[in-house]
Design an enzyme around this catalytic site. Sequence first.
Site, PDB file in Angstrom:
ATOM      1  N   GLU A 196      16.734 -13.403  -2.356  1.00  0.00           N
ATOM      2  CA  GLU A 196      16.752 -12.867  -3.847  1.00  0.00           C
ATOM      3  C   GLU A 196      18.494 -11.818  -3.965  1.00  0.00           C
ATOM      4  O   GLU A 196      18.330 -10.913  -3.121  1.00  0.00           O
ATOM      5  CB  GLU A 196      15.537 -12.229  -4.923  1.00  0.00           C
ATOM      6  CG  GLU A 196      15.123 -10.788  -4.258  1.00  0.00           C
ATOM      7  CD  GLU A 196      13.358 -11.514  -4.168  1.00  0.00           C
ATOM      8  OE1 GLU A 196      13.141 -10.503  -5.369  1.00  0.00           O
ATOM      9  OE2 GLU A 196      13.094 -11.150  -3.476  1.00  0.00           O
ATOM     10  N   CYS A 253      23.834  -6.937  -6.642  1.00  0.00           N
ATOM     11  CA  CYS A 253      22.518  -6.394  -5.274  1.00  0.00           C
ATOM     12  C   CYS A 253      22.687  -7.521  -4.715  1.00  0.00           C
ATOM     13  O   CYS A 253      21.419  -8.638  -4.980  1.00  0.00           O
ATOM     14  CB  CYS A 253      21.433  -6.353  -5.988  1.00  0.00           C
ATOM     15  SG  CYS A 253      20.198  -5.270  -5.017  1.00  0.00           S
ATOM     16  N   CYS A 292      11.718  -7.820   5.228  1.00  0.00           N
ATOM     17  CA  CYS A 292      11.851  -6.784   5.971  1.00  0.00           C
ATOM     18  C   CYS A 292      10.585  -6.166   6.512  1.00  0.00           C
ATOM     19  O   CYS A 292       9.653  -6.451   6.728  1.00  0.00           O
ATOM     20  CB  CYS A 292      12.081  -6.531   4.795  1.00  0.00           C
ATOM     21  SG  CYS A 292      13.280  -3.784   5.108  1.00  0.00           S
ATOM     22  N   CYS A 310       7.834  -0.054   4.007  1.00  0.00           N
ATOM     23  CA  CYS A 310       8.093   0.720   2.922  1.00  0.00           C
ATOM     24  C   CYS A 310       6.169   0.647   1.948  1.00  0.00           C
ATOM     25  O   CYS A 310       6.376  -0.379   1.583  1.00  0.00           O
ATOM     26  CB  CYS A 310       8.925   1.088   2.092  1.00  0.00           C
ATOM     27  SG  CYS A 310      10.438   1.238   3.240  1.00  0.00           S
ATOM     28  N   CYS A 320       7.101  -1.010  -1.327  1.00  0.00           N
ATOM     29  CA  CYS A 320       8.104  -2.360  -1.613  1.00  0.00           C
ATOM     30  C   CYS A 320       7.473  -3.655  -1.229  1.00  0.00           C
ATOM     31  O   CYS A 320       6.861  -3.748  -0.168  1.00  0.00           O
ATOM     32  CB  CYS A 320       9.363  -2.400  -0.313  1.00  0.00           C
ATOM     33  SG  CYS A 320      10.573  -3.490  -0.184  1.00  0.00           S
ATOM     34  N   CYS A 323      13.060  -4.968  -5.231  1.00  0.00           N
ATOM     35  CA  CYS A 323      13.379  -5.928  -3.816  1.00  0.00           C
ATOM     36  C   CYS A 323      11.972  -6.875  -3.695  1.00  0.00           C
ATOM     37  O   CYS A 323      10.834  -6.142  -3.779  1.00  0.00           O
ATOM     38  CB  CYS A 323      13.473  -4.334  -3.156  1.00  0.00           C
ATOM     39  SG  CYS A 323      14.964  -3.579  -3.134  1.00  0.00           S
TER      40      CYS A 323
HETATM   41  N1  SAH Z   1      16.680  -1.316   3.389  1.00  0.00           N
HETATM   42  C1  SAH Z   1      17.246  -0.369   2.530  1.00  0.00           C
HETATM   43  C2  SAH Z   1      18.326  -1.169   0.892  1.00  0.00           C
HETATM   44  C3  SAH Z   1      16.613  -2.329   0.275  1.00  0.00           C
HETATM   45  S1  SAH Z   1      15.747  -1.446  -0.793  1.00  0.00           S
HETATM   46  C4  SAH Z   1      17.209   1.238   1.941  1.00  0.00           C
HETATM   47  O1  SAH Z   1      15.633   1.095   2.375  1.00  0.00           O
HETATM   48  O2  SAH Z   1      17.560   1.465   1.046  1.00  0.00           O
HETATM   49  C5  SAH Z   1      16.881  -0.945  -1.820  1.00  0.00           C
HETATM   50  C6  SAH Z   1      16.400   0.610  -2.649  1.00  0.00           C
HETATM   51  O3  SAH Z   1      15.441  -0.083  -3.824  1.00  0.00           O
HETATM   52  C7  SAH Z   1      15.873   1.602  -1.814  1.00  0.00           C
HETATM   53  O4  SAH Z   1      15.766   2.767  -2.722  1.00  0.00           O
HETATM   54  C8  SAH Z   1      14.368   1.079  -2.029  1.00  0.00           C
HETATM   55  O5  SAH Z   1      13.532   2.284  -1.668  1.00  0.00           O
HETATM   56  C9  SAH Z   1      14.320   0.650  -3.535  1.00  0.00           C
HETATM   57  N2  SAH Z   1      12.945  -0.116  -3.715  1.00  0.00           N
HETATM   58  C10 SAH Z   1      11.843  -0.608  -3.494  1.00  0.00           C
HETATM   59  N3  SAH Z   1      11.239  -1.312  -3.771  1.00  0.00           N
HETATM   60  C11 SAH Z   1      10.776  -0.578  -5.153  1.00  0.00           C
HETATM   61  C12 SAH Z   1      10.449  -0.532  -5.939  1.00  0.00           C
HETATM   62  N4  SAH Z   1       9.035  -1.990  -6.096  1.00  0.00           N
HETATM   63  N5  SAH Z   1      10.389   0.207  -7.099  1.00  0.00           N
HETATM   64  C13 SAH Z   1      11.626   0.647  -7.551  1.00  0.00           C
HETATM   65  N6  SAH Z   1      12.153   0.454  -6.174  1.00  0.00           N
HETATM   66  C14 SAH Z   1      12.255  -0.533  -4.813  1.00  0.00           C
END
Ligand code: SAH
Length: 349
Positions: A89, A102, A109, A113, A116, A336
């Site tokens: 996406e 984006c 992935c 995290c 996420c 994401c």
């Molecule tokens: N893997 C990379 C890039 C993808 S995530 C990274 O970790 O930076 C891009 C950003 O979106 C990251 O800062 C991530 O922490 C954030 N993100 C992921 N899930 C999210 C959510 N549910 N709400 C807000 N930000 C989120």
Amino acid sequence: MKKIALDLSYDEWKKHIAETGEKSFRATQIFRALHRGLDFSEMTEIPKPFRDKLGESFYAQGATIIKTLKSADGTEKFLFGLQDKNVVEGVLMKYKYGYTLCVSTQVGCRMNCAFCASGLNGLVRNLSRGEILGEVIAVNRYLGGDVADKRKIINVVLMGSGEPLDNYDETVGFLRLVSEPEGINISQRNISLSTCGIVPKMYKLAEEGVSVNLTVSLHSPFDEERKRIMPIANTYTIGEILDACADYFDKTGRRYIFEYVLIKGENDTERHAERLIELLKNRPCHVNLIRLNEVKERALKGGTEKDAYRFLGLLTKGGLSATLRRKMGEDIDGACGQLRQRYIEETGN
Ligand code: SAH
């Protein structure tokens, strides 16, 4: 097996054309047409037999738009289909100065995290450089954009699904392709690469000669607490990340950005603000606060807008350069991996 035409650089196209015995200017025509998002059948300036031959060996598109969702705030979400039926996406945001897209760098992935949606089912596979580029080109065409000065997408952020530095070679290949003067030619200075902090690859990127903005997902100023929300924190400490950022600044002269997703009670207290100030004060960096987009499969909660402004106030009072990112696209599974997750649930794919 058919190859993805967008995987090839301009030089590789020149070489390929030379090998086929066609006239050398065809390389420029094809490269441009591919970056405009044209299919081979639409490349009418190229003789039909040669177009047909190209179509037998290559897919012209790296990714195709299979679904779009528009948010009330103007944010638009795209579901892209890949040749092997996987989906990723992207999110398009409209700002005063133009569009920012984006894009995803991996299907799924590995980082997992805690907040996420992208890591819910682990990593499926890496995207190739041409597939990442294909996301940009498909949306640029969708917006009526062309190459060079007529492009509609001004900025690209690698903040969709996936960890760009866990797919290092294809990500760097993409950065070179997307900024190729003969193609869509988006300036590297208008590209932000976001990483959860894979330290050795951050050092490597600083040596690469690409001048992209480095963004690091920090999310906690304490190693032990960061481990609770980001498994990668078990491998690299915050101190190591800060050293790698300083090196990036030394080598590229570019300020770096920390992203900080506010999670209620977990990382948004005064204690966290104080430690962040201690760690980041006087560094050439900026902190981007993001309010959590709650993911139903994940237990963590976001705070209110007021909580976010309070935390922001603490940081700026402490001397940090910080902003709160506008919350966008919440009604369309903006975070994401959320849309792909929904698609997988609905279609059973
Ligand atoms: N893997 C990379 C890039 C993808 S995530 C990274 O970790 O930076 C891009 C950003 O979106 C990251 O800062 C991530 O922490 C954030 N993100 C992921 N899930 C999210 C959510 N549910 N709400 C807000 N930000 C989120």
